[in-house]
Scaffold this active site. Sequence first.
Site, mmCIF file in Angstrom:
data_model
loop_
_atom_site.group_PDB
_atom_site.id
_atom_site.type_symbol
_atom_site.label_atom_id
_atom_site.label_comp_id
_atom_site.label_asym_id
_atom_site.label_seq_id
_atom_site.Cartn_x
_atom_site.Cartn_y
_atom_site.Cartn_z
ATOM 1 N N GLU A 85 9.202 1.929 10.845
ATOM 2 C CA GLU A 85 10.228 2.933 10.526
ATOM 3 C C GLU A 85 9.533 4.280 10.607
ATOM 4 O OE1 GLU A 85 13.392 2.463 9.850
ATOM 5 O OE2 GLU A 85 13.374 0.274 9.779
ATOM 6 N N LYS B 190 0.844 -1.214 0.000
ATOM 7 C CA LYS B 190 0.000 0.000 0.000
ATOM 8 C C LYS B 190 0.872 1.254 0.000
ATOM 9 C CE LYS B 190 -2.181 2.958 2.645
ATOM 10 N NZ LYS B 190 -2.195 4.061 1.685
ATOM 11 N N GLU C 272 8.857 16.900 14.475
ATOM 12 C CA GLU C 272 9.271 16.728 13.091
ATOM 13 C C GLU C 272 8.462 17.676 12.204
ATOM 14 O OE1 GLU C 272 8.149 12.998 11.371
ATOM 15 O OE2 GLU C 272 10.167 12.729 10.614
ATOM 16 N N CYS D 120 13.078 11.672 6.222
ATOM 17 C CA CYS D 120 13.000 11.285 7.639
ATOM 18 C C CYS D 120 14.333 11.501 8.351
ATOM 19 C CB CYS D 120 12.541 9.849 7.773
ATOM 20 S SG CYS D 120 13.516 8.725 6.784
HETATM 21 P P1 NDP Z 1 1.600 8.704 7.532
HETATM 22 O O1 NDP Z 1 1.912 8.025 8.793
HETATM 23 O O2 NDP Z 1 0.458 9.637 7.478
HETATM 24 O O3 NDP Z 1 1.351 7.672 6.358
HETATM 25 C C1 NDP Z 1 2.262 6.647 6.031
HETATM 26 C C2 NDP Z 1 1.504 5.558 5.308
HETATM 27 O O4 NDP Z 1 0.572 4.981 6.218
HETATM 28 C C3 NDP Z 1 0.691 6.050 4.115
HETATM 29 O O5 NDP Z 1 0.678 5.053 3.118
HETATM 30 C C4 NDP Z 1 -0.694 6.205 4.728
HETATM 31 O O6 NDP Z 1 -1.718 6.126 3.785
HETATM 32 C C5 NDP Z 1 -0.722 5.005 5.633
HETATM 33 N N1 NDP Z 1 -1.721 5.064 6.683
HETATM 34 C C6 NDP Z 1 -2.305 6.150 7.245
HETATM 35 N N2 NDP Z 1 -3.184 5.762 8.217
HETATM 36 C C7 NDP Z 1 -3.137 4.394 8.251
HETATM 37 C C8 NDP Z 1 -3.798 3.403 9.026
HETATM 38 N N3 NDP Z 1 -4.689 3.718 9.972
HETATM 39 N N4 NDP Z 1 -3.520 2.112 8.792
HETATM 40 C C9 NDP Z 1 -2.635 1.754 7.850
HETATM 41 N N5 NDP Z 1 -1.972 2.655 7.074
HETATM 42 C C10 NDP Z 1 -2.211 3.958 7.280
HETATM 43 O O7 NDP Z 1 2.942 9.418 7.088
HETATM 44 P P2 NDP Z 1 3.210 10.241 5.787
HETATM 45 O O8 NDP Z 1 2.796 9.512 4.564
HETATM 46 O O9 NDP Z 1 2.641 11.581 6.054
HETATM 47 O O10 NDP Z 1 4.792 10.226 5.733
HETATM 48 C C11 NDP Z 1 5.560 11.107 6.422
HETATM 49 C C12 NDP Z 1 6.074 10.452 7.687
HETATM 50 O O11 NDP Z 1 6.841 9.292 7.390
HETATM 51 C C13 NDP Z 1 6.985 11.364 8.423
HETATM 52 O O12 NDP Z 1 6.617 11.426 9.760
HETATM 53 C C14 NDP Z 1 8.358 10.719 8.253
HETATM 54 O O13 NDP Z 1 9.259 10.980 9.246
HETATM 55 C C15 NDP Z 1 8.044 9.298 8.119
HETATM 56 N N6 NDP Z 1 9.082 8.614 7.361
HETATM 57 C C16 NDP Z 1 9.955 7.798 8.020
HETATM 58 C C17 NDP Z 1 10.971 7.173 7.357
HETATM 59 C C18 NDP Z 1 11.934 6.255 8.060
HETATM 60 O O14 NDP Z 1 12.707 5.571 7.414
HETATM 61 N N7 NDP Z 1 11.946 6.182 9.362
HETATM 62 C C19 NDP Z 1 11.139 7.351 5.913
HETATM 63 C C20 NDP Z 1 10.178 8.214 5.327
HETATM 64 C C21 NDP Z 1 9.171 8.809 6.050
HETATM 65 P P3 NDP Z 1 -2.329 7.436 3.098
HETATM 66 O O15 NDP Z 1 -1.213 8.311 2.711
HETATM 67 O O16 NDP Z 1 -3.023 6.845 1.955
HETATM 68 O O17 NDP Z 1 -3.218 8.037 4.132
#
Ligand code: NDP
Length: 498
Positions: free
Chosen positions: A257, A182, A392, A291
Amino acid sequence: MERAQHDPILFIDGRWRHASDGGTRDIINPADGSVVAVVDEATVDDARAAVTAASRAFAPDSASNWRNTTVAERSAICDRIADFLERDRDEIARIETLDTGKTLRESHIDIDDVVSVFRYYARLGAVEADRLVDVGDPTIISRVVREPVGVCVLIAPWNYPLLQIVWKIAPAIVAGCTMVVKPSEVTPLSTIRLIKLTEEAGAPAGVVNLIQGSGASIGDALTDNPDVDLISFTGGATTGAHIAEVAARHVSKVALELGGKNPHIVFADADWTSAVDAVVTGVFLHSGQVCSSGTRLIVEESIAQRFVQAVAERAATIRFGDGMDPASETGPLVSETHRAKVEDYVALGISEGATLVLGGRRPTGDQYAAGSYFPPTIFDHCKRDMRVVQEETFGPILTVERFIDEAEAIALGNDTTYGLAAGVRTADSARAERVARALRHGTVWVNDFGVYTAAAEWGGFGKSGNGRELGPTGLAEYQETKHIWTNTAPKEVGWFTA
Ligand code: NDP
């Protein structure tokens, strides 16, 4: 694009389908607000169907007998995917740039990284052998073997859509798992293209399934499911905590992550030119939507004034613009919603008393009018307890704190609930080693920043998550170990004597 004409993009059990209720979503180019694609928006039923397909494909009697294929067969699929990525490199890079806003140069680098991840796991699978244990009895063969974890749900964020999902897909394939992928609802296009390549590379029906849709609507249908053995998630801390809670209901394994608030510590004896350059690149690359972005500059007091000025002068020259324009060094933020969040953090920093040194306001000019642009922004004289320092922002915002001695630098560097990555810059190698060991972060760069390799583990301490991606541990996440004890000369135990 005509809604009625768009290609189906949900991939379930080897078949491309539209959403069961006909729902769609417009995908927006953040550089100019235009619609670049219309994609299907999965329903809860579609999400459940994808997990069921992955579950059937993992069953011992599945048509492909996937879980009993050899590592060599699975590695060959990964190598073929890597070949196809190289073949389609330019096309996929354009897709990634249109979807995320990042520059074409960055998108090309992402694809090269993704190829190296597939190639790395294709090789690693072959050398990660079973382990023989010497139990001190020559009649006993004690072996620890590796088996696939099973059905995996792989969830990625929008900032590095292709890269983040491949860190999961490649080891999951090599391990022999089946999966539901996803992507973020905001940036699904490169993942859709990638899943087509897994099909072309010969992954059997049901092994790799693709669901696209809002996490808030279909997330629980994917994760709150007793058929799921492992959820690997990259994204925000709040979503990660929710997923861990849901997974606990079924005792599904979880690899998280999450984000980071990453310190970049600069001592007075650091090489000046490379330090200025690394601080600027470390935080403003991809407009800070990384991130591991080096958002907290922690600089020695004696050079702080001059250093911050040099960083600000260099950052002011960054050319930001449409990622498709080769002159752009960094692109827009991923969406209007995200730009509003970043602007809130700028307002917060000002209200908390930080000194705004650079940026902080939307750029003016026709070329920026329709896109989600935001310029490099620097706050000096920050205090460690400010929210803009601790939370962040995921945008092009650098905060500056100062330190007097090594102990204070370490204390500041560790003063975060996160623990993903950190940098230390000094000419004193003994000090570099002391600080690197003292920092509670999953990656520490010494006189470098933001680099990684497929062969070394990536992940966080503290609230940055659990588990590791990449390296041998990144494969082990997708494997169960099983101990097989074989007695080659069975005889009576002799415990019960009657
Ligand atoms: P989110 O946590 O909002 O979303 C991440 C993913 O989770 C998306 O595909 C999102 O779907 C999905 N998602 C949202 N709600 C749910 C749920 N209830 N159940 C299952 N999946 C869900 O983060 P962002 O997409 O906004 O990404 C940014 C964040 O990711 C930042 O906080 C960043 O730090 C972190 N990040 C961490 C990395 C690492 O390696 N540690 C690398 C890159 C980013 P949808 O978008 O369709 O809502």
